[in-house]
Design a protein around this motif. Structure first.
Motif, PDB file in Angstrom:
ATOM      1  N   GLY A   9       0.815  -1.199   0.000  1.00 49.96           N
ATOM      2  CA  GLY A   9       0.000   0.000   0.000  1.00 49.96           C
ATOM      3  C   GLY A   9       0.851   1.253   0.000  1.00 49.96           C
ATOM      4  N   GLY A  10       0.201   2.397  -0.196  1.00 51.47           N
ATOM      5  CA  GLY A  10       0.923   3.653  -0.184  1.00 51.47           C
ATOM      6  C   GLY A  10       0.094   4.753  -0.783  1.00 51.47           C
ATOM      7  N   SER A  11       0.755   5.850  -1.083  1.00 55.36           N
ATOM      8  CA  SER A  11       0.096   7.006  -1.677  1.00 55.36           C
ATOM      9  C   SER A  11       0.530   7.150  -3.129  1.00 55.36           C
ATOM     10  CB  SER A  11       0.467   8.267  -0.890  1.00 55.36           C
ATOM     11  OG  SER A  11       0.004   8.191   0.433  1.00 55.36           O
ATOM     12  N   VAL A  12      -0.427   7.462  -3.983  1.00 56.71           N
ATOM     13  CA  VAL A  12      -0.144   7.580  -5.408  1.00 56.71           C
ATOM     14  C   VAL A  12      -1.083   8.621  -6.003  1.00 56.71           C
ATOM     15  CG1 VAL A  12      -1.756   5.734  -6.045  1.00 56.71           C
ATOM     16  CG2 VAL A  12       0.204   6.231  -7.524  1.00 56.71           C
ATOM     17  N   SER A  17      -0.290   3.545 -10.448  1.00 59.51           N
ATOM     18  CA  SER A  17      -0.469   2.115 -10.184  1.00 59.51           C
ATOM     19  C   SER A  17       0.157   1.721  -8.853  1.00 59.51           C
ATOM     20  CB  SER A  17       0.196   1.291 -11.290  1.00 59.51           C
ATOM     21  OG  SER A  17      -0.381   1.550 -12.555  1.00 59.51           O
ATOM     22  N   LEU A  18      -0.408   0.693  -8.272  1.00 61.80           N
ATOM     23  CA  LEU A  18       0.160   0.050  -7.088  1.00 61.80           C
ATOM     24  C   LEU A  18      -0.060  -1.445  -7.213  1.00 61.80           C
ATOM     25  CD1 LEU A  18      -0.997   2.269  -4.061  1.00 61.80           C
ATOM     26  CD2 LEU A  18       1.350   1.924  -4.849  1.00 61.80           C
ATOM     27  N   ARG A  19       0.804  -2.198  -6.588  1.00 60.70           N
ATOM     28  CA  ARG A  19       0.638  -3.646  -6.543  1.00 60.70           C
ATOM     29  C   ARG A  19       0.622  -4.077  -5.095  1.00 60.70           C
ATOM     30  NH1 ARG A  19       1.228  -7.547 -10.468  1.00 60.70           N
ATOM     31  NH2 ARG A  19       1.600  -9.678  -9.742  1.00 60.70           N
ATOM     32  N   LEU A  81      -2.639  -8.080  -6.034  1.00 61.60           N
ATOM     33  CA  LEU A  81      -3.661  -7.262  -6.671  1.00 61.60           C
ATOM     34  C   LEU A  81      -2.945  -6.121  -7.390  1.00 61.60           C
ATOM     35  CD1 LEU A  81      -6.754  -6.853  -7.018  1.00 61.60           C
ATOM     36  CD2 LEU A  81      -6.614  -5.200  -5.131  1.00 61.60           C
ATOM     37  N   GLN A  82      -2.907  -6.202  -8.701  1.00 66.41           N
ATOM     38  CA  GLN A  82      -2.318  -5.142  -9.505  1.00 66.41           C
ATOM     39  C   GLN A  82      -3.396  -4.103  -9.768  1.00 66.41           C
ATOM     40  OE1 GLN A  82       0.902  -4.650 -10.658  1.00 66.41           O
ATOM     41  NE2 GLN A  82       0.127  -2.671 -11.365  1.00 66.41           N
ATOM     42  N   MET A  83      -3.125  -2.879  -9.377  1.00 61.28           N
ATOM     43  CA  MET A  83      -4.107  -1.811  -9.503  1.00 61.28           C
ATOM     44  C   MET A  83      -3.559  -0.740 -10.424  1.00 61.28           C
ATOM     45  SD  MET A  83      -5.414  -1.554  -5.544  1.00 61.28           S
ATOM     46  CE  MET A  83      -3.896  -0.815  -4.970  1.00 61.28           C
ATOM     47  N   ASN A  84      -4.208  -0.551 -11.548  1.00 56.77           N
ATOM     48  CA  ASN A  84      -3.792   0.445 -12.537  1.00 56.77           C
ATOM     49  C   ASN A  84      -4.846   1.528 -12.659  1.00 56.77           C
ATOM     50  OD1 ASN A  84      -1.476  -1.121 -13.127  1.00 56.77           O
ATOM     51  ND2 ASN A  84      -2.602  -2.285 -14.678  1.00 56.77           N
ATOM     52  N   ASN A  85      -4.432   2.643 -13.224  1.00 54.94           N
ATOM     53  CA  ASN A  85      -5.346   3.766 -13.443  1.00 54.94           C
ATOM     54  C   ASN A  85      -6.151   4.065 -12.173  1.00 54.94           C
ATOM     55  OD1 ASN A  85      -6.704   5.823 -14.789  1.00 54.94           O
ATOM     56  ND2 ASN A  85      -8.227   4.429 -15.680  1.00 54.94           N
ATOM     57  N   LEU A  86      -5.450   4.222 -11.098  1.00 54.55           N
ATOM     58  CA  LEU A  86      -6.106   4.432  -9.815  1.00 54.55           C
ATOM     59  C   LEU A  86      -6.846   5.752  -9.772  1.00 54.55           C
ATOM     60  CD1 LEU A  86      -3.345   2.938  -7.571  1.00 54.55           C
ATOM     61  CD2 LEU A  86      -5.747   2.268  -7.490  1.00 54.55           C
TER      62      LEU A  86
END
Length: 123
Positions: A9-12, A17-19, A81-86
């Motif tokens: 987790g983190g800030s973006v 994107s985050l994984r 969990l690959q998260m794109n276009n957050l």
């Protein structure tokens, strides 16, 4: 004693994107389903994505379809969990969970084991 530990987790910024990764330990079997859920303070926890360990079938919330991808690595005992276009509305605490046997992968109430969560903030 089974344990699920989330990381990544983190800030973006929006569009980034985050994984997330969930490490499972203590299991003597492969859980039937693994899932990712999220919760915003004051709101109910909601399902994000899940995967059936045997069939490999995946399930996604409508709000994340096309942007998030769940995957499972049996050798490493991890679920990512690959998260794109957050988007800012993806901001939440994200939890990993395991449904041990016989339940539905898309039914939050069937999940037996939960991690402590990892925070995702999108601005």
């Amino acid at each position: 004693h089974v344990q699920l530990v989330e990381s990544g987790g983190g800030s973006v910024q929006a569009g980034g994107s985050l994984r997330l990764s969930c490490a499972a330990s203590g299991y003597t079997y492969v859980p039937n389903c693994m899932g990712w859920f999220r919760q915003v303070p004051g709101k109910e926890r909601e399902g994000v994505a899940s995967i059936h360990s045997g069939a490999g079938a995946t399930y996604y919330a409508d709000s994340v379809k096309g942007r998030f991808t769940i995957s499972q690595d049996f050798a490493k005992n991890t679920v990512d969990l690959q998260m794109n276009n957050l988007k800012p509305e993806d901001t939440a605490m994200y939890y990993c969970a395991a449904e041990d046997v016989g339940g539905r992968c898309d039914e939050q109430g069937d999940y037996d084991d939960w991690g402590q969560g990892t925070q995702v903030t999108v601005s």
